[in-house]
Design a protein around this motif. Sequence first.
Motif, mmCIF file in Angstrom:
data_model
loop_
_atom_site.group_PDB
_atom_site.id
_atom_site.type_symbol
_atom_site.label_atom_id
_atom_site.label_comp_id
_atom_site.label_asym_id
_atom_site.label_seq_id
_atom_site.Cartn_x
_atom_site.Cartn_y
_atom_site.Cartn_z
ATOM 1 N N LEU A 141 -30.664 27.924 -5.787
ATOM 2 C CA LEU A 141 -29.410 27.798 -6.245
ATOM 3 C C LEU A 141 -29.233 26.237 -6.422
ATOM 4 O O LEU A 141 -28.682 25.605 -7.249
ATOM 5 C CB LEU A 141 -28.459 28.506 -5.724
ATOM 6 N N ILE A 142 -29.455 25.519 -5.151
ATOM 7 C CA ILE A 142 -29.171 24.223 -4.872
ATOM 8 C C ILE A 142 -30.018 23.415 -5.871
ATOM 9 O O ILE A 142 -29.683 22.390 -6.543
ATOM 10 C CB ILE A 142 -29.201 23.778 -3.484
ATOM 11 N N GLU A 143 -31.275 23.741 -5.888
ATOM 12 C CA GLU A 143 -32.159 23.039 -6.888
ATOM 13 C C GLU A 143 -31.849 23.055 -8.116
ATOM 14 O O GLU A 143 -31.763 21.996 -9.043
ATOM 15 C CB GLU A 143 -33.544 23.396 -6.660
ATOM 16 N N ASN A 144 -31.506 24.279 -8.685
ATOM 17 C CA ASN A 144 -31.163 24.452 -10.252
ATOM 18 C C ASN A 144 -29.629 23.807 -10.470
ATOM 19 O O ASN A 144 -29.569 23.189 -11.468
ATOM 20 C CB ASN A 144 -30.867 25.964 -10.335
ATOM 21 N N ALA A 145 -29.094 23.680 -9.597
ATOM 22 C CA ALA A 145 -27.913 23.069 -9.584
ATOM 23 C C ALA A 145 -27.840 21.665 -9.743
ATOM 24 O O ALA A 145 -27.135 20.972 -10.518
ATOM 25 C CB ALA A 145 -26.572 23.533 -8.539
ATOM 26 N N LEU A 146 -28.454 20.957 -8.676
ATOM 27 C CA LEU A 146 -28.954 19.443 -9.072
ATOM 28 C C LEU A 146 -29.506 19.270 -10.247
ATOM 29 O O LEU A 146 -29.352 18.183 -11.052
ATOM 30 C CB LEU A 146 -29.826 19.105 -7.852
ATOM 31 N N LEU A 147 -30.583 19.750 -10.645
ATOM 32 C CA LEU A 147 -31.469 19.734 -11.914
ATOM 33 C C LEU A 147 -30.301 19.633 -12.967
ATOM 34 O O LEU A 147 -30.139 18.942 -13.861
ATOM 35 C CB LEU A 147 -32.348 20.712 -12.004
ATOM 36 N N HIS A 148 -29.361 20.862 -13.114
ATOM 37 C CA HIS A 148 -28.432 20.910 -14.453
ATOM 38 C C HIS A 148 -27.393 19.607 -14.124
ATOM 39 O O HIS A 148 -27.269 18.967 -15.384
ATOM 40 C CB HIS A 148 -27.529 22.357 -13.907
ATOM 41 N N HIS A 149 -26.844 19.577 -13.192
ATOM 42 C CA HIS A 149 -26.045 18.335 -13.036
ATOM 43 C C HIS A 149 -26.700 16.813 -13.646
ATOM 44 O O HIS A 149 -26.113 16.052 -14.272
ATOM 45 C CB HIS A 149 -25.330 18.231 -11.882
ATOM 46 N N ILE A 150 -27.891 16.669 -12.892
ATOM 47 C CA ILE A 150 -28.450 15.449 -13.383
ATOM 48 C C ILE A 150 -28.956 15.477 -14.730
ATOM 49 O O ILE A 150 -28.773 14.270 -15.579
ATOM 50 C CB ILE A 150 -29.724 15.228 -12.520
ATOM 51 N N GLN A 151 -29.279 16.316 -15.345
ATOM 52 C CA GLN A 151 -29.816 16.717 -16.762
ATOM 53 C C GLN A 151 -28.486 16.358 -17.660
ATOM 54 O O GLN A 151 -28.519 15.640 -18.682
ATOM 55 C CB GLN A 151 -30.370 17.751 -17.129
ATOM 56 N N ALA A 152 -27.217 16.784 -17.178
ATOM 57 C CA ALA A 152 -26.100 16.685 -18.029
ATOM 58 C C ALA A 152 -25.549 15.310 -17.738
ATOM 59 O O ALA A 152 -25.198 14.454 -18.860
ATOM 60 C CB ALA A 152 -24.888 17.622 -17.347
ATOM 61 N N LEU A 153 -25.707 14.624 -16.566
ATOM 62 C CA LEU A 153 -25.489 13.234 -16.559
ATOM 63 C C LEU A 153 -26.329 12.087 -17.167
ATOM 64 O O LEU A 153 -25.915 11.107 -18.004
ATOM 65 C CB LEU A 153 -25.393 12.625 -14.946
ATOM 66 N N GLU A 154 -27.695 12.744 -17.501
ATOM 67 C CA GLU A 154 -28.480 11.788 -18.240
ATOM 68 C C GLU A 154 -28.312 12.079 -19.930
ATOM 69 O O GLU A 154 -28.467 10.971 -20.588
ATOM 70 C CB GLU A 154 -29.759 12.256 -18.061
ATOM 71 N N GLU A 155 -27.679 13.117 -20.302
ATOM 72 C CA GLU A 155 -27.728 13.559 -21.638
ATOM 73 C C GLU A 155 -26.577 13.566 -22.348
ATOM 74 O O GLU A 155 -26.333 13.233 -23.527
ATOM 75 C CB GLU A 155 -28.450 14.737 -22.129
ATOM 76 N N LEU A 156 -25.498 13.738 -21.787
ATOM 77 C CA LEU A 156 -24.013 13.865 -22.173
ATOM 78 C C LEU A 156 -23.315 12.318 -22.026
ATOM 79 O O LEU A 156 -23.587 11.888 -21.017
ATOM 80 C CB LEU A 156 -23.237 14.968 -21.509
ATOM 81 N N PRO A 157 -22.575 12.386 -22.855
ATOM 82 C CA PRO A 157 -21.704 10.824 -22.788
ATOM 83 C C PRO A 157 -20.867 10.891 -21.550
ATOM 84 O O PRO A 157 -20.230 11.972 -21.344
ATOM 85 C CB PRO A 157 -20.851 10.942 -23.928
ATOM 86 N N ALA A 158 -20.639 9.872 -20.894
ATOM 87 C CA ALA A 158 -19.710 9.707 -19.511
ATOM 88 C C ALA A 158 -18.548 10.384 -19.760
ATOM 89 O O ALA A 158 -17.895 11.144 -18.790
ATOM 90 C CB ALA A 158 -19.616 8.541 -19.032
ATOM 91 N N GLY A 159 -17.953 10.246 -20.965
ATOM 92 C CA GLY A 159 -16.426 10.893 -21.237
ATOM 93 C C GLY A 159 -16.307 12.323 -21.341
ATOM 94 O O GLY A 159 -15.074 12.831 -21.103
ATOM 95 N N VAL A 160 -17.450 12.935 -21.391
ATOM 96 C CA VAL A 160 -17.370 14.645 -21.545
ATOM 97 C C VAL A 160 -17.508 15.348 -20.249
ATOM 98 O O VAL A 160 -17.586 16.491 -19.921
ATOM 99 C CB VAL A 160 -18.080 15.331 -22.437
ATOM 100 N N ILE A 161 -18.106 14.450 -19.164
ATOM 101 C CA ILE A 161 -18.183 15.049 -17.807
ATOM 102 C C ILE A 161 -16.922 15.427 -17.052
ATOM 103 O O ILE A 161 -16.125 14.207 -16.699
ATOM 104 C CB ILE A 161 -19.518 14.224 -16.917
ATOM 105 N N ILE A 162 -16.631 16.436 -16.615
ATOM 106 C CA ILE A 162 -15.329 16.619 -15.811
ATOM 107 C C ILE A 162 -15.501 16.665 -14.581
ATOM 108 O O ILE A 162 -16.496 17.646 -14.166
ATOM 109 C CB ILE A 162 -14.658 18.046 -16.511
ATOM 110 N N PRO A 163 -15.074 15.832 -13.550
ATOM 111 C CA PRO A 163 -15.329 16.082 -12.281
ATOM 112 C C PRO A 163 -14.912 17.386 -11.613
ATOM 113 O O PRO A 163 -13.763 17.801 -12.101
ATOM 114 C CB PRO A 163 -14.577 14.821 -11.745
ATOM 115 N N PRO A 164 -15.638 17.798 -10.668
ATOM 116 C CA PRO A 164 -15.102 19.032 -9.975
ATOM 117 C C PRO A 164 -13.835 19.009 -9.252
ATOM 118 O O PRO A 164 -12.865 19.904 -8.949
ATOM 119 C CB PRO A 164 -16.215 19.538 -9.192
ATOM 120 N N ARG A 165 -13.383 17.726 -8.833
ATOM 121 C CA ARG A 165 -12.178 17.311 -8.336
ATOM 122 C C ARG A 165 -11.388 16.035 -8.763
ATOM 123 O O ARG A 165 -12.036 15.380 -9.106
ATOM 124 C CB ARG A 165 -12.645 17.046 -6.611
ATOM 125 N N LEU A 166 -10.154 16.356 -8.873
ATOM 126 C CA LEU A 166 -9.320 15.381 -9.203
ATOM 127 C C LEU A 166 -8.511 14.897 -8.000
ATOM 128 O O LEU A 166 -7.723 15.637 -7.297
ATOM 129 C CB LEU A 166 -8.500 15.939 -10.664
#
Length: 86
Positions: free
Chosen positions: A29-54
């Motif tokens: 679960l942790i490895e998949n979550a990290l891979l998913h998150h890093i891939q999103a950071l690399e492929e999506l514009p910074a403005g569409v990433i919503i932080p889990p905490r505000l």
Amino acid sequence: MQISAEISLATKELLERYSRAHGVKKQFLIENALLHHIQALEELPAGVIIPPRLVVSAASGRKIAGLVARKRKPSRALVELMRGGD
């Protein structure tokens, strides 16, 4: 490779609950979550990433709480949308 990290008790409980409920090992679960998150950071514009905490100020928090607590009638557009209208 092993990684050590400090996480909050709440996050640990969520991880363990999900792991048990879905029969998934925490390592997987942790490895998949990290891979998913890093891939999103690399492929999506910074403005569409919503932080889990505000983080908000105390004044902003009170304003948000007041807006959420206030009961308002749904707009006609929302009612139509929820009924399946376009």
